[in-house]
Design an enzyme around this catalytic site. Structure first.
Site, PDB file in Angstrom:
ATOM      1  CG  ASP A  92      -2.057   0.929   1.155  1.00 34.62           C
ATOM      2  OD1 ASP A  92      -2.295   1.495   0.063  1.00 34.62           O
ATOM      3  OD2 ASP A  92      -2.736   1.134   2.173  1.00 34.62           O
ATOM      4  CG  HIS A  98       0.301   1.818  -9.394  1.00 26.53           C
ATOM      5  ND1 HIS A  98       0.050   1.560  -8.066  1.00 26.53           N
ATOM      6  CD2 HIS A  98      -0.807   2.459  -9.860  1.00 26.53           C
ATOM      7  CE1 HIS A  98      -1.150   2.014  -7.749  1.00 26.53           C
ATOM      8  NE2 HIS A  98      -1.691   2.588  -8.815  1.00 26.53           N
ATOM      9  CG  LEU A 124       9.033 -17.740  -3.116  1.00 24.60           C
ATOM     10  CD1 LEU A 124       8.811 -17.662  -1.608  1.00 24.60           C
ATOM     11  CD2 LEU A 124       9.616 -16.417  -3.616  1.00 24.60           C
TER      12      LEU A 124
HETATM   13  C1  FPP Z   1      -1.644   0.203  -3.371  1.00 22.62           C
HETATM   14  O1  FPP Z   1      -1.277   1.536  -3.453  1.00 22.62           O
HETATM   15  C2  FPP Z   1      -1.112  -0.563  -4.476  1.00 22.62           C
HETATM   16  C3  FPP Z   1      -1.849  -1.080  -5.502  1.00 22.62           C
HETATM   17  C4  FPP Z   1      -3.293  -0.920  -5.601  1.00 22.62           C
HETATM   18  C5  FPP Z   1      -1.211  -1.806  -6.624  1.00 22.62           C
HETATM   19  C6  FPP Z   1      -0.012  -2.642  -6.316  1.00 22.62           C
HETATM   20  C7  FPP Z   1       0.736  -2.867  -7.572  1.00 22.62           C
HETATM   21  C8  FPP Z   1       2.060  -2.931  -7.698  1.00 22.62           C
HETATM   22  C9  FPP Z   1       2.969  -2.901  -6.552  1.00 22.62           C
HETATM   23  C10 FPP Z   1       2.728  -3.008  -9.049  1.00 22.62           C
HETATM   24  C11 FPP Z   1       2.519  -4.191  -9.860  1.00 22.62           C
HETATM   25  C12 FPP Z   1       2.392  -5.470  -9.121  1.00 22.62           C
HETATM   26  C13 FPP Z   1       2.879  -6.623  -9.552  1.00 22.62           C
HETATM   27  C14 FPP Z   1       2.601  -7.877  -8.807  1.00 22.62           C
HETATM   28  C15 FPP Z   1       3.691  -6.709 -10.738  1.00 22.62           C
HETATM   29  P1  FPP Z   1      -2.381   2.660  -3.573  1.00 22.62           P
HETATM   30  O2  FPP Z   1      -2.513   3.027  -4.999  1.00 22.62           O
HETATM   31  O3  FPP Z   1      -3.631   2.206  -2.920  1.00 22.62           O
HETATM   32  O4  FPP Z   1      -1.701   3.819  -2.761  1.00 22.62           O
HETATM   33  P2  FPP Z   1      -2.399   4.960  -1.890  1.00 22.62           P
HETATM   34  O5  FPP Z   1      -3.100   4.264  -0.768  1.00 22.62           O
HETATM   35  O6  FPP Z   1      -1.235   5.778  -1.445  1.00 22.62           O
HETATM   36  O7  FPP Z   1      -3.313   5.697  -2.809  1.00 22.62           O
END
Ligand code: FPP
Length: 250
Positions: free
Chosen positions: A28, A45, A139
């Site tokens: 997050d 992201h 893993l």
């Molecule tokens: C949360 O941050 C994160 C996500 C919704 C997406 C997670 C994706 C990745 C880490 C990249 C791609 C993943 C893989 C497995 C290749 P948020 O957008 O909710 O952040 P915020 O709470 O600060 O708005």
């Protein structure tokens, strides 16, 4: 005192000895990380993808058996369309770039969630990497995508109901074990440790069944800044916990 390096942290983890068999992570804070830099959310992201790579390598190094990453929730479909497409493309890109290295490192990749909703290229990439790495056992890397835990529980209940209706199972055979066998994580140990980044103290519909006795670790660090060293810190914190599973220790 200077901060410990990853290698020093790894040394401390090994000294302690108790390695979590399964670590789950709610990644997050990508959006906030990007906002802090006056950049679009997708920039966060993309940076988060580097953290995924780093933490997977860390998990292999430490000897964790399974790593479950919450990458995209069912609720995330409601985000603005460009962000959703960017996340789908990132998933595809991650798989394309990493599949061979993951395979060579003995990682078995599985993707859990409502996969019929993925874009066709993302779904194809998922299918490819799942097949390519199916024989690996060092893993288990579980990517939870288009996933919601309540939906997973309902799916398991429906499968049990179908088995009972078809006469394959008696109502008395509906046990915790029978239920767990119908979850995505069938055959895997429950997570020993759940890490959530960016300081939020919520489960957010992630692995509700499997997290029953899991140790929770909330890191204030935003996901794009959560790298191998931070992952090792979380494992060290886990090693210092006293797990009782509802019993008492003497
Ligand atoms: C949360 O941050 C994160 C996500 C919704 C997406 C997670 C994706 C990745 C880490 C990249 C791609 C993943 C893989 C497995 C290749 P948020 O957008 O909710 O952040 P915020 O709470 O600060 O708005």
């Amino acid at each position: 005192m200077p901060e410990a390096t990853s290698d020093e942290l790894l040394g401390r983890i090994r000294l302690h000895g108790r390695i979590p068999r399964h670590v789950a992570v709610i990644m997050d804070g990508n959006g906030r990380w990007a906002r802090d830099r006056i950049m679009p959310r997708t920039f966060g992201h993309r940076a988060g993808m580097q953290s995924v790579r780093d933490v997977v390598e860390g998990a292999i190094e430490v000897g964790v058996g399974a790593l479950s990453l919450f990458a995209f929730s069912k609720e995330n479909w409601q985000r603005p369309k460009p962000e959703v497409s960017a996340l789908m493309s990132l998933l595809e890109e991650y798989i394309q770039r990493e599949a061979d290295a993951l395979d060579e490192n003995g990682v078995r990749v599985r993707v859990f969630g409502e996969l019929e909703r993925l874009t066709p290229p993302a779904a194809a990439a998922v299918e490819r990497v799942t097949a390519q790495t199916a024989g690996n056992a060092r893993l288990d890397l579980n990517l939870f995508i288009s996933y919601g835990s309540r939906a997973e529980l309902v799916r398991a209940a429906r499968r049990l109901a179908e088995d009972v209706a078809a006469g394959r199972l008696r109502p008395g055979d509906v046990t915790e074990e029978a239920f767990a066998e119908r979850l995505y994580t069938a055959g895997m140990p429950d997570p020993d440790l759940l890490i959530r980044t960016s300081g939020e103290q919520r489960i957010s519909n992630f692995m509700l069944w499997q997290l029953a006795y899991t140790e929770l670790y909330v890191s204030p660090v935003l996901w794009p800044d959560f790298r191998r060293a931070q992952f090792y810190e979380a494992i060290l914190a886990f090693q210092a916990r006293d797990r009782r599973f509802g019993k008492v220790t003497v």
